[in-house]
Design a protein around this motif. Sequence first.
Motif, mmCIF file in Angstrom:
data_model
loop_
_atom_site.group_PDB
_atom_site.id
_atom_site.type_symbol
_atom_site.label_atom_id
_atom_site.label_comp_id
_atom_site.label_asym_id
_atom_site.label_seq_id
_atom_site.Cartn_x
_atom_site.Cartn_y
_atom_site.Cartn_z
ATOM 1 N N MET A 14 21.523 31.770 32.711
ATOM 2 C CA MET A 14 22.534 31.960 33.747
ATOM 3 C C MET A 14 23.799 32.547 33.139
ATOM 4 O O MET A 14 24.192 32.199 32.023
ATOM 5 C CB MET A 14 22.845 30.598 34.402
ATOM 6 C CG MET A 14 23.736 30.687 35.628
ATOM 7 S SD MET A 14 24.096 29.053 36.357
ATOM 8 C CE MET A 14 22.466 28.572 36.890
ATOM 9 N N ARG A 15 24.433 33.445 33.874
ATOM 10 C CA ARG A 15 25.705 34.032 33.436
ATOM 11 C C ARG A 15 26.842 33.212 34.045
ATOM 12 O O ARG A 15 26.980 33.158 35.258
ATOM 13 C CB ARG A 15 25.793 35.480 33.880
ATOM 14 C CG ARG A 15 24.720 36.391 33.286
ATOM 15 C CD ARG A 15 24.701 37.733 33.992
ATOM 16 N NE ARG A 15 24.407 37.560 35.415
ATOM 17 C CZ ARG A 15 24.458 38.543 36.318
ATOM 18 N NH1 ARG A 15 24.799 39.758 35.959
ATOM 19 N NH2 ARG A 15 24.177 38.299 37.594
ATOM 20 N N ILE A 16 27.640 32.571 33.167
ATOM 21 C CA ILE A 16 28.684 31.652 33.612
ATOM 22 C C ILE A 16 30.049 32.201 33.221
ATOM 23 O O ILE A 16 30.303 32.505 32.056
ATOM 24 C CB ILE A 16 28.487 30.254 32.989
ATOM 25 C CG1 ILE A 16 27.123 29.683 33.392
ATOM 26 C CG2 ILE A 16 29.611 29.318 33.421
ATOM 27 C CD1 ILE A 16 26.788 28.375 32.703
ATOM 28 N N PRO A 59 37.633 42.031 40.132
ATOM 29 C CA PRO A 59 36.480 41.502 40.880
ATOM 30 C C PRO A 59 35.145 41.764 40.194
ATOM 31 O O PRO A 59 34.206 40.967 40.351
ATOM 32 C CB PRO A 59 36.562 42.246 42.219
ATOM 33 C CG PRO A 59 38.000 42.629 42.355
ATOM 34 C CD PRO A 59 38.470 42.923 40.966
ATOM 35 N N ALA A 60 35.064 42.852 39.412
ATOM 36 C CA ALA A 60 33.810 43.163 38.729
ATOM 37 C C ALA A 60 33.441 42.088 37.716
ATOM 38 O O ALA A 60 32.258 41.842 37.458
ATOM 39 C CB ALA A 60 33.916 44.526 38.043
ATOM 40 N N VAL A 61 34.460 41.442 37.126
ATOM 41 C CA VAL A 61 34.196 40.363 36.168
ATOM 42 C C VAL A 61 33.537 39.186 36.870
ATOM 43 O O VAL A 61 32.604 38.563 36.346
ATOM 44 C CB VAL A 61 35.517 39.920 35.493
ATOM 45 C CG1 VAL A 61 35.297 38.682 34.639
ATOM 46 C CG2 VAL A 61 36.085 41.057 34.654
ATOM 47 N N VAL A 62 33.989 38.886 38.075
ATOM 48 C CA VAL A 62 33.426 37.774 38.836
ATOM 49 C C VAL A 62 32.044 38.143 39.372
ATOM 50 O O VAL A 62 31.117 37.316 39.365
ATOM 51 C CB VAL A 62 34.368 37.383 39.989
ATOM 52 C CG1 VAL A 62 33.803 36.206 40.776
ATOM 53 C CG2 VAL A 62 35.750 37.043 39.449
ATOM 54 N N ALA A 63 31.887 39.380 39.819
ATOM 55 C CA ALA A 63 30.602 39.821 40.364
ATOM 56 C C ALA A 63 29.497 39.798 39.318
ATOM 57 O O ALA A 63 28.314 39.735 39.662
ATOM 58 C CB ALA A 63 30.744 41.220 40.952
ATOM 59 N N ASP A 64 29.877 39.839 38.060
ATOM 60 C CA ASP A 64 28.887 39.842 36.975
ATOM 61 C C ASP A 64 28.397 38.442 36.632
ATOM 62 O O ASP A 64 27.577 38.279 35.735
ATOM 63 C CB ASP A 64 29.506 40.496 35.729
ATOM 64 C CG ASP A 64 28.451 40.882 34.705
ATOM 65 O OD1 ASP A 64 27.388 41.390 35.106
ATOM 66 O OD2 ASP A 64 28.683 40.672 33.497
ATOM 67 N N ALA A 65 28.889 37.427 37.349
ATOM 68 C CA ALA A 65 28.535 36.042 37.033
ATOM 69 C C ALA A 65 27.607 35.454 38.087
ATOM 70 O O ALA A 65 27.656 35.807 39.266
ATOM 71 C CB ALA A 65 29.799 35.193 36.932
ATOM 72 N N ASP A 66 26.777 34.518 37.642
ATOM 73 C CA ASP A 66 25.947 33.733 38.564
ATOM 74 C C ASP A 66 26.668 32.475 39.013
ATOM 75 O O ASP A 66 26.397 31.943 40.091
ATOM 76 C CB ASP A 66 24.640 33.328 37.876
ATOM 77 C CG ASP A 66 23.829 34.520 37.405
ATOM 78 O OD1 ASP A 66 23.585 35.420 38.225
ATOM 79 O OD2 ASP A 66 23.458 34.544 36.212
ATOM 80 N N ALA A 67 27.570 31.981 38.167
ATOM 81 C CA ALA A 67 28.319 30.760 38.464
ATOM 82 C C ALA A 67 29.702 30.855 37.845
ATOM 83 O O ALA A 67 29.897 31.532 36.825
ATOM 84 C CB ALA A 67 27.586 29.536 37.914
ATOM 85 N N VAL A 68 30.660 30.178 38.462
ATOM 86 C CA VAL A 68 32.030 30.130 37.952
ATOM 87 C C VAL A 68 32.399 28.669 37.713
ATOM 88 O O VAL A 68 32.150 27.810 38.564
ATOM 89 C CB VAL A 68 33.020 30.766 38.946
ATOM 90 C CG1 VAL A 68 34.451 30.639 38.418
ATOM 91 C CG2 VAL A 68 32.674 32.233 39.190
ATOM 92 N N VAL A 69 32.971 28.400 36.553
ATOM 93 C CA VAL A 69 33.423 27.054 36.202
ATOM 94 C C VAL A 69 34.902 27.141 35.853
ATOM 95 O O VAL A 69 35.282 27.878 34.936
ATOM 96 C CB VAL A 69 32.624 26.475 35.020
ATOM 97 C CG1 VAL A 69 33.156 25.100 34.643
ATOM 98 C CG2 VAL A 69 31.138 26.405 35.356
#
Length: 299
Positions: free
Chosen positions: A1-3, A52-62
């Motif tokens: 997963m990309r976090i 936004p591209a940094v966030v779009a590249d993630a599966d989950a945000v912590v």
Amino acid sequence: MRILMAGASGFLGTRLAARFAADGHQVTRLVRRPPRTPDERQWNPSAAQLDPAVVADADAVVNLAGAGVGDRRWNAEYRQVIRSSRVDSTTTLAITMAGLAAEDRPAVLLNASAVGWYGDTGDRAVEEDAPAGEGFLADVCRVWEAATRPAEDADVRVVRLRTGLPMHRDGGMLKPQLLPMRLGVSGRLGSGRQWWPWLSMADFLDATVFLLERDDVAGPVNMVGPAPVTNAEFTKELARQLHRPAILPVPALALKVVLGGFSHETLSSSRVLPGVLTRAGFSYRYPDLRSALHAALTE
């Protein structure tokens, strides 16, 4: 997963990022300074700046970002830092997630909060359905959690981590107690009757991973151990494990002089229970204070 992680350099974040990496996840860290490594991306939450591209590249945000509540004496300026460091980071992440197309949006946001939500509960045990209490930290938690709403409204699974007192000898609430206790010049704080919602570091990490993977859990989750104790009981057990006396209680007045506004939170009572984790079947490695303290001091 990309976090994607905010607050990855803090007391909890450093250990959680390492745990994610050990589990095989790809961790990208948000930093306020220019990036120094390939796994870092710059943002400026105080100005609501995040690609936004940094966030779009993630599966989950912590998101564990926030100035330490016990790092400095509280004055009006530092109270604002405590509040803005939490609300600005959460707002920036939640709004950015909500603004993405559905197919680009991370599926989950694990966002820090605190048991401070409940205020002083006295001897009353509370679970996640209890309303917000009174006081500075309760007010901060209220707006902090509300800042996740844009992501929630965009159908992101939002988990609000109402964290208690994770224990490790290198930081948090345990570290400053060790030296005076080892010197034999420490004891209970104030009356000692206030409840402390402790949690082992291993169980904090395990529970966070558990919540990351459980698609059926959302909303507030109390990140605390299953058996809270009073400060007097905590102090007695810590002294026993360090083979030191605990006979010099710290008067409430002395705490107020040294800590200022933070003394109120130190002396308040938080009898908080992990209702959601228990019902979801989470299994604690260290379900009692004795085993949790031993792990905190030796692992």
